[in-house]
Scaffold this active site. Structure first.
Site, PDB file in Angstrom:
ATOM      1  N   SER A 133      -9.090   6.198  -4.275  1.00  0.00           N
ATOM      2  CA  SER A 133      -7.944   6.957  -3.786  1.00  0.00           C
ATOM      3  C   SER A 133      -6.941   7.276  -4.894  1.00  0.00           C
ATOM      4  O   SER A 133      -6.480   8.418  -5.009  1.00  0.00           O
ATOM      5  CB  SER A 133      -7.257   6.206  -2.651  1.00  0.00           C
ATOM      6  OG  SER A 133      -6.879   4.904  -3.057  1.00  0.00           O
ATOM      7  N   ARG A 148     -18.988   7.204  -9.217  1.00  0.00           N
ATOM      8  CA  ARG A 148     -20.169   6.371  -9.415  1.00  0.00           C
ATOM      9  C   ARG A 148     -21.374   6.910  -8.639  1.00  0.00           C
ATOM     10  O   ARG A 148     -22.512   6.861  -9.105  1.00  0.00           O
ATOM     11  CB  ARG A 148     -19.873   4.937  -8.966  1.00  0.00           C
ATOM     12  CG  ARG A 148     -20.978   3.934  -9.277  1.00  0.00           C
ATOM     13  CD  ARG A 148     -20.583   2.535  -8.867  1.00  0.00           C
ATOM     14  NE  ARG A 148     -19.343   2.115  -9.489  1.00  0.00           N
ATOM     15  CZ  ARG A 148     -19.244   1.638 -10.718  1.00  0.00           C
ATOM     16  NH1 ARG A 148     -20.331   1.541 -11.482  1.00  0.00           N
ATOM     17  NH2 ARG A 148     -18.075   1.269 -11.218  1.00  0.00           N
ATOM     18  N   ALA A 184      -0.980   6.399  -3.107  1.00  0.00           N
ATOM     19  CA  ALA A 184      -1.844   7.549  -3.368  1.00  0.00           C
ATOM     20  C   ALA A 184      -1.752   8.630  -2.295  1.00  0.00           C
ATOM     21  O   ALA A 184      -1.652   9.822  -2.604  1.00  0.00           O
ATOM     22  CB  ALA A 184      -3.291   7.084  -3.531  1.00  0.00           C
ATOM     23  N   LYS A 211       3.702  -7.331  -8.592  1.00  0.00           N
ATOM     24  CA  LYS A 211       4.175  -6.756  -7.323  1.00  0.00           C
ATOM     25  C   LYS A 211       3.080  -6.823  -6.259  1.00  0.00           C
ATOM     26  O   LYS A 211       3.379  -6.908  -5.064  1.00  0.00           O
ATOM     27  CB  LYS A 211       4.683  -5.326  -7.540  1.00  0.00           C
ATOM     28  CG  LYS A 211       3.649  -4.343  -8.093  1.00  0.00           C
ATOM     29  CD  LYS A 211       2.896  -3.594  -7.027  1.00  0.00           C
ATOM     30  CE  LYS A 211       1.806  -2.725  -7.619  1.00  0.00           C
ATOM     31  NZ  LYS A 211       1.121  -1.907  -6.599  1.00  0.00           N
ATOM     32  N   ASP A 254       8.217   0.057  -7.811  1.00  0.00           N
ATOM     33  CA  ASP A 254       6.869  -0.245  -7.338  1.00  0.00           C
ATOM     34  C   ASP A 254       6.865  -1.439  -6.385  1.00  0.00           C
ATOM     35  O   ASP A 254       6.102  -1.493  -5.423  1.00  0.00           O
ATOM     36  CB  ASP A 254       5.962  -0.518  -8.542  1.00  0.00           C
ATOM     37  CG  ASP A 254       4.483  -0.304  -8.231  1.00  0.00           C
ATOM     38  OD1 ASP A 254       4.162   0.208  -7.143  1.00  0.00           O
ATOM     39  OD2 ASP A 254       3.650  -0.637  -9.086  1.00  0.00           O
ATOM     40  N   THR A 284       5.317  -1.097  -2.602  1.00  0.00           N
ATOM     41  CA  THR A 284       4.130  -1.879  -2.283  1.00  0.00           C
ATOM     42  C   THR A 284       4.397  -2.935  -1.226  1.00  0.00           C
ATOM     43  O   THR A 284       3.543  -3.231  -0.394  1.00  0.00           O
ATOM     44  CB  THR A 284       3.571  -2.544  -3.560  1.00  0.00           C
ATOM     45  OG1 THR A 284       3.424  -1.557  -4.573  1.00  0.00           O
ATOM     46  CG2 THR A 284       2.221  -3.172  -3.309  1.00  0.00           C
ATOM     47  N   GLU A 288      -5.980  -6.204  -4.930  1.00  0.00           N
ATOM     48  CA  GLU A 288      -5.844  -6.674  -6.315  1.00  0.00           C
ATOM     49  C   GLU A 288      -5.083  -7.994  -6.379  1.00  0.00           C
ATOM     50  O   GLU A 288      -5.378  -8.872  -7.191  1.00  0.00           O
ATOM     51  CB  GLU A 288      -5.122  -5.617  -7.153  1.00  0.00           C
ATOM     52  CG  GLU A 288      -5.936  -4.359  -7.434  1.00  0.00           C
ATOM     53  CD  GLU A 288      -6.818  -4.495  -8.666  1.00  0.00           C
ATOM     54  OE1 GLU A 288      -7.256  -5.624  -8.972  1.00  0.00           O
ATOM     55  OE2 GLU A 288      -7.063  -3.471  -9.313  1.00  0.00           O
TER      56      GLU A 288
END
Length: 335
Positions: free
Chosen positions: A14, A35, A143, A194, A247, A251, A285
């Site tokens: 994304s 990919r 995104a 974050k 950020d 987030t 993540e």
């Protein structure tokens, strides 16, 4: 350094697809590597990446391919849009293909588990290039909102100011406003941490807590992030900017944030495996980076209590409810 004319984006998730759209909208010749061949073919034929950005039409000037060599051939800039923990392996395969003087740009936000290195350090090592050739893009970059053309600002960081300015011009559009910075340490530590704080905020939401709790976690999360960054040599003012506070707020507060949503599932009582299944097999993540950030903080003697409890919830069986109680029960002290 002139504005780049040919840019390769390696990774059609994304954010990679969205940033490729930004670059194409800014007037660059952009090739997006996917990919899977069927993803590249669908983008070229339908102008959509339905798996990651359904309903978003991509510019005609953006081309897709599953051939990495073709994507990076003669590129002025190569954007690396793969997850932080798989960056090293992917880049090792691409390294022989990279143009010698291309600016290498990281979109990943994390700290490598095995080495505790930032993404720019991994790139410089694996690609065998000076750090001045590596740039980072970070900020409040959800995104789907950017792909829809909603206004946002971001930070383009590079030790080489001229490269940062060139990349700034290359990704400037009416809806995407980049600022430059030379503090890679601060920008990358902010971007990695974050995600961990967003997991904590998501857990709070899952437990039924409200805006006071969220605001407290964001503020104290920013404080511990800043402590780690400064210990590593970052400019403390970086954490008050777009890649820091900007950020962090986006987030931690947005339901579009994968980390916030993942944490919310954990707060509602789901196991890590259940939350991952609900996220279609994708682990946020922050689930991985909380461990490497915790180790990095311990190595530097930096106290990061929120990061510590997030790690223990994700990897040691601590439940979100007792984790919250533990944070509230810490020794009282001046702010």
């Amino acid at each position: 350094m002139a504005q780049p004319e040919r840019i390769a984006v390696l990774g059609a998730g994304s954010w990679g697809t969205t940033f490729a759209k930004v670059l194409a909208d800014a007037g660059n010749d952009v090739v997006l590597w996917a990919r899977r061949a069927e993803v590249a073919e669908a983008i070229n034929e339908t102008r959509c990446n339905t798996g990651y950005l359904p309903g978003v039409r991509l510019p005609e000037s953006l081309r897709a391919t599953d051939d990495a060599a073709a994507a990076v051939h003669d590129a002025d800039v190569v954007v690396l849009a793969v997850p932080s923990q798989s960056l090293r392996e992917n880049l090792a395969g691409w390294q022989p293909l990279l143009p010698a003087d291309a600016t290498l740009v990281s979109l990943a936000k994390g700290v490598e588990l095995s080495t505790l290195k930032r993404m720019s350090e991994v790139i410089a090592e694996v690609a065998d290039v000076p750090m001045e050739q590596v740039a980072v893009v970070s900020g409040p970059n959800l995104a789907k909102e950017i792909a829809a053309g909603q206004p946002t600002a971001t930070v383009v960081a590079c030790a080489d100011h001229e490269r940062a300015v060139a990349l700034q011009h290359a990704c400037s559009t009416p809806y995407f406003r980049p600022y430059t910075n030379t503090d890679l340490v601060g920008i990358e530590i902010a971007g990695a941490c974050k995600n961990v704080i967003a997991l904590a905020c998501g857990m709070a939401v899952g437990l039924g807590y409200g805006h006071n709790t969220m605001s407290s976690l964001i503020t104290r999360g920013l404080a511990e992030t800043t402590r780690l960054g400064v210990a590593l040599g970052a400019d403390p003012m970086t954490f008050a900017g777009l890649a820091g506070m900007g950020d962090m707020v986006a987030t931690c507060m947005s339901p579009l944030s994968r980390n916030r949503t993942f944490g919310e599932r954990l707060g509602r009582g789901e196991t890590l495996a259940q939350a991952q299944e609900a996220a279609h097999g994708q682990v946020s993540e922050g689930v991985k980076s909380c461990s490497s950030i915790r180790q990095l903080a311990a190595r530097r003697g930096v106290e990061m209590p929120i990061t510590d409890v997030v790690h223990r919830v994700c990897h040691e069986g601590l439940q979100p409810g007792p984790a919250a109680a533990e944070l509230l029960g810490r020794e009282r002290k001046p702010e």
